[in-house]
Design a protein around this motif. Structure first.
Motif, mmCIF file in Angstrom:
data_model
loop_
_atom_site.group_PDB
_atom_site.id
_atom_site.type_symbol
_atom_site.label_atom_id
_atom_site.label_comp_id
_atom_site.label_asym_id
_atom_site.label_seq_id
_atom_site.Cartn_x
_atom_site.Cartn_y
_atom_site.Cartn_z
ATOM 1 N N ARG A 7 8.658 -0.858 10.985
ATOM 2 C CA ARG A 7 9.488 0.223 10.425
ATOM 3 C C ARG A 7 8.939 0.759 9.110
ATOM 4 O O ARG A 7 9.690 1.107 8.188
ATOM 5 N N MET A 8 7.624 0.830 9.004
ATOM 6 C CA MET A 8 7.004 1.309 7.768
ATOM 7 C C MET A 8 7.017 2.837 7.732
ATOM 8 O O MET A 8 6.814 3.497 8.751
ATOM 9 N N ILE A 9 7.262 3.395 6.545
ATOM 10 C CA ILE A 9 7.367 4.849 6.399
ATOM 11 C C ILE A 9 6.240 5.443 5.546
ATOM 12 O O ILE A 9 6.198 6.655 5.340
ATOM 13 N N GLU A 10 5.346 4.612 5.049
ATOM 14 C CA GLU A 10 4.249 5.124 4.216
ATOM 15 C C GLU A 10 3.382 6.100 5.023
ATOM 16 O O GLU A 10 3.228 5.944 6.235
ATOM 17 N N PRO A 11 2.796 7.106 4.367
ATOM 18 C CA PRO A 11 1.961 8.070 5.075
ATOM 19 C C PRO A 11 0.721 7.425 5.672
ATOM 20 O O PRO A 11 0.122 6.520 5.079
ATOM 21 N N ILE A 12 0.345 7.913 6.854
ATOM 22 C CA ILE A 12 -0.826 7.403 7.572
ATOM 23 C C ILE A 12 -1.707 8.575 7.957
ATOM 24 O O ILE A 12 -1.247 9.524 8.606
ATOM 25 N N VAL A 13 -2.970 8.522 7.550
ATOM 26 C CA VAL A 13 -3.962 9.545 7.894
ATOM 27 C C VAL A 13 -4.949 8.929 8.873
ATOM 28 O O VAL A 13 -5.518 7.870 8.598
ATOM 29 N N PHE A 14 -5.156 9.588 10.008
ATOM 30 C CA PHE A 14 -6.048 9.065 11.033
ATOM 31 C C PHE A 14 -7.427 9.686 10.917
ATOM 32 O O PHE A 14 -7.557 10.872 10.596
ATOM 33 N N LEU A 15 -8.451 8.881 11.156
ATOM 34 C CA LEU A 15 -9.819 9.378 11.259
ATOM 35 C C LEU A 15 -10.185 9.449 12.737
ATOM 36 O O LEU A 15 -9.926 8.500 13.482
ATOM 37 N N THR A 16 -10.752 10.556 13.150
ATOM 38 C CA THR A 16 -11.076 10.714 14.566
ATOM 39 C C THR A 16 -12.339 11.543 14.730
ATOM 40 O O THR A 16 -12.729 12.291 13.833
ATOM 41 N N PHE B 143 0.852 -1.196 0.000
ATOM 42 C CA PHE B 143 0.000 0.000 0.000
ATOM 43 C C PHE B 143 0.885 1.242 0.000
ATOM 44 O O PHE B 143 1.973 1.256 0.577
ATOM 45 N N ASP B 144 0.364 2.299 -0.637
ATOM 46 C CA ASP B 144 1.097 3.563 -0.697
ATOM 47 C C ASP B 144 0.688 4.517 0.419
ATOM 48 O O ASP B 144 1.438 5.452 0.737
ATOM 49 N N LEU B 145 -0.489 4.285 1.006
ATOM 50 C CA LEU B 145 -1.004 5.177 2.041
ATOM 51 C C LEU B 145 -2.044 4.418 2.861
ATOM 52 O O LEU B 145 -2.732 3.527 2.333
ATOM 53 N N PHE B 146 -2.160 4.768 4.143
ATOM 54 C CA PHE B 146 -3.103 4.103 5.035
ATOM 55 C C PHE B 146 -4.039 5.123 5.675
ATOM 56 O O PHE B 146 -3.602 6.191 6.119
ATOM 57 N N ILE B 147 -5.336 4.782 5.712
ATOM 58 C CA ILE B 147 -6.346 5.577 6.411
ATOM 59 C C ILE B 147 -6.857 4.720 7.560
ATOM 60 O O ILE B 147 -7.434 3.655 7.339
ATOM 61 N N LEU B 148 -6.601 5.160 8.786
ATOM 62 C CA LEU B 148 -6.908 4.344 9.958
ATOM 63 C C LEU B 148 -7.937 5.018 10.853
ATOM 64 O O LEU B 148 -7.765 6.177 11.234
ATOM 65 N N ASP B 149 -8.982 4.274 11.199
ATOM 66 C CA ASP B 149 -9.919 4.727 12.227
ATOM 67 C C ASP B 149 -9.446 4.171 13.561
ATOM 68 O O ASP B 149 -8.912 3.058 13.635
ATOM 69 N N TRP B 150 -9.622 4.935 14.622
ATOM 70 C CA TRP B 150 -9.159 4.502 15.939
ATOM 71 C C TRP B 150 -9.980 3.321 16.456
ATOM 72 O O TRP B 150 -9.455 2.299 16.870
ATOM 73 N N ASN B 151 -11.296 3.474 16.455
ATOM 74 C CA ASN B 151 -12.176 2.493 17.093
ATOM 75 C C ASN B 151 -12.639 1.417 16.113
ATOM 76 O O ASN B 151 -13.684 1.543 15.483
ATOM 77 N N VAL B 152 -11.823 0.384 15.979
ATOM 78 C CA VAL B 152 -12.172 -0.770 15.144
ATOM 79 C C VAL B 152 -11.957 -2.034 15.978
ATOM 80 O O VAL B 152 -11.226 -2.014 16.969
ATOM 81 N N PRO B 153 -12.587 -3.150 15.588
ATOM 82 C CA PRO B 153 -12.493 -4.379 16.387
ATOM 83 C C PRO B 153 -11.099 -5.000 16.411
ATOM 84 O O PRO B 153 -10.245 -4.695 15.590
ATOM 85 N N LYS B 154 -10.906 -5.882 17.392
ATOM 86 C CA LYS B 154 -9.734 -6.756 17.558
ATOM 87 C C LYS B 154 -8.472 -5.960 17.898
ATOM 88 O O LYS B 154 -8.013 -5.982 19.036
ATOM 89 N N ILE B 155 -7.877 -5.299 16.928
ATOM 90 C CA ILE B 155 -6.717 -4.446 17.191
ATOM 91 C C ILE B 155 -7.077 -3.042 16.704
ATOM 92 O O ILE B 155 -7.349 -2.850 15.517
ATOM 93 N N ASN B 156 -7.104 -2.074 17.620
ATOM 94 C CA ASN B 156 -7.570 -0.743 17.222
ATOM 95 C C ASN B 156 -6.550 -0.025 16.334
ATOM 96 O O ASN B 156 -5.392 -0.435 16.206
ATOM 97 N N GLY B 157 -7.006 1.065 15.733
ATOM 98 C CA GLY B 157 -6.177 1.778 14.774
ATOM 99 C C GLY B 157 -4.902 2.334 15.367
ATOM 100 O O GLY B 157 -3.855 2.358 14.706
#
Length: 234
Positions: free
Chosen positions: A71-80, A45-59
């Protein structure tokens, strides 16, 4: 770009995926953090969009594992959510590149993704070494002059360095320490107040305060500052 979406709200996830595809990207949805982590060894993946409140392992935990363990360096955008200042600060401190507040405004969200993509493309590009224009602001590093709206504003050396860096990292939350290192080459309580004074001056001189029509320089509570592009109400 190929983008991973970690979001368990089906309607929102599909809406985001559709919007990304309209912008020319491809996207894969994951409804829990464990599924996303399992996919990392076999899918790029080139970019990740992560929500905090998700099942099993949170964002947040996914973010920490990606940055520290993998040690991943790809950009990560958080949803909150709108009232989650602690989440925003924690995510940025753990290595998130940006955040987007729910409910998502799609035009603004698209701009955040485009900004992250530009930063990836410019990773090895030199900093301001020649005249450059961003959002209608033209920066001249020889004279420390900024031209916008048919006016010329001459900044001090530190004001120019601070404004240049903020504009070059448009829409990205920047920690106080990062700004101090970039502009003053050091950190400390005495410089922290100096930073605030310079922020106040460039807000006034470049018209990027609360009423800025092109951009607004806002504080990120407990973290630092962010120069945000402004958008008409959708």
């Amino acid at each position: 770009m190929h983008i991973a979406i970690l979001e368990d709200e089906t309607t929102l996830a599909e809406e985001v995926k559709l919007y990304l595809e309209r912008d020319g990207h491809s996207a894969t949805i994951f409804v829990d953090g464990e599924a996303l982590l399992r996919a990392l060894p076999r899918e790029t993946f080139d970019l990740f969009i992560l929500d905090w409140n998700v099942p099993k392992i949170n964002g947040y935990e996914v973010l920490v594992r990606m940055r520290k363990n993998l040690r991943m360096i790809e950009p990560i955008v958080f949803l909150t959510s709108t009232d989650a200042e602690d989440e925003i600060v924690a995510a940025l401190s753990a290595g998130a590149d940006d955040y987007c507040i729910k409910p998502i405004r799609l035009r603004e969200f698209s701009a955040r993704i485009s900004s992250a993509q530009r930063r990836v493309q410019m990773t090895n590009a030199p900093a301001f070494g020649r005249e450059k224009e961003i959002l209608g602001y033209r920066f001249n590093p020889i004279t420390n002059l900024v031209r916008f709206d048919d006016q010329d504003v001459t900044l001090t050396e530190k004001e120019f360095a601070l404004a240049s860096f903020l504009f070059s990292e448009l829409d990205r939350p920047l920690s106080r320490n990062r700004l101090l290192i970039e502009v003053w080459g050091s950190t400390g309580p005495e410089l922290s107040r100096t930073l605030d004074v310079h922020i106040a001056w460039i807000r006034k001189k470049l018209h990027i305060g609360a009423s800025g029509s092109r951009a607004r320089l806002v504080a990120v509570y407990g973290y630092g500052y962010r120069l945000m592009q402004t958008f008409p109400e959708e």
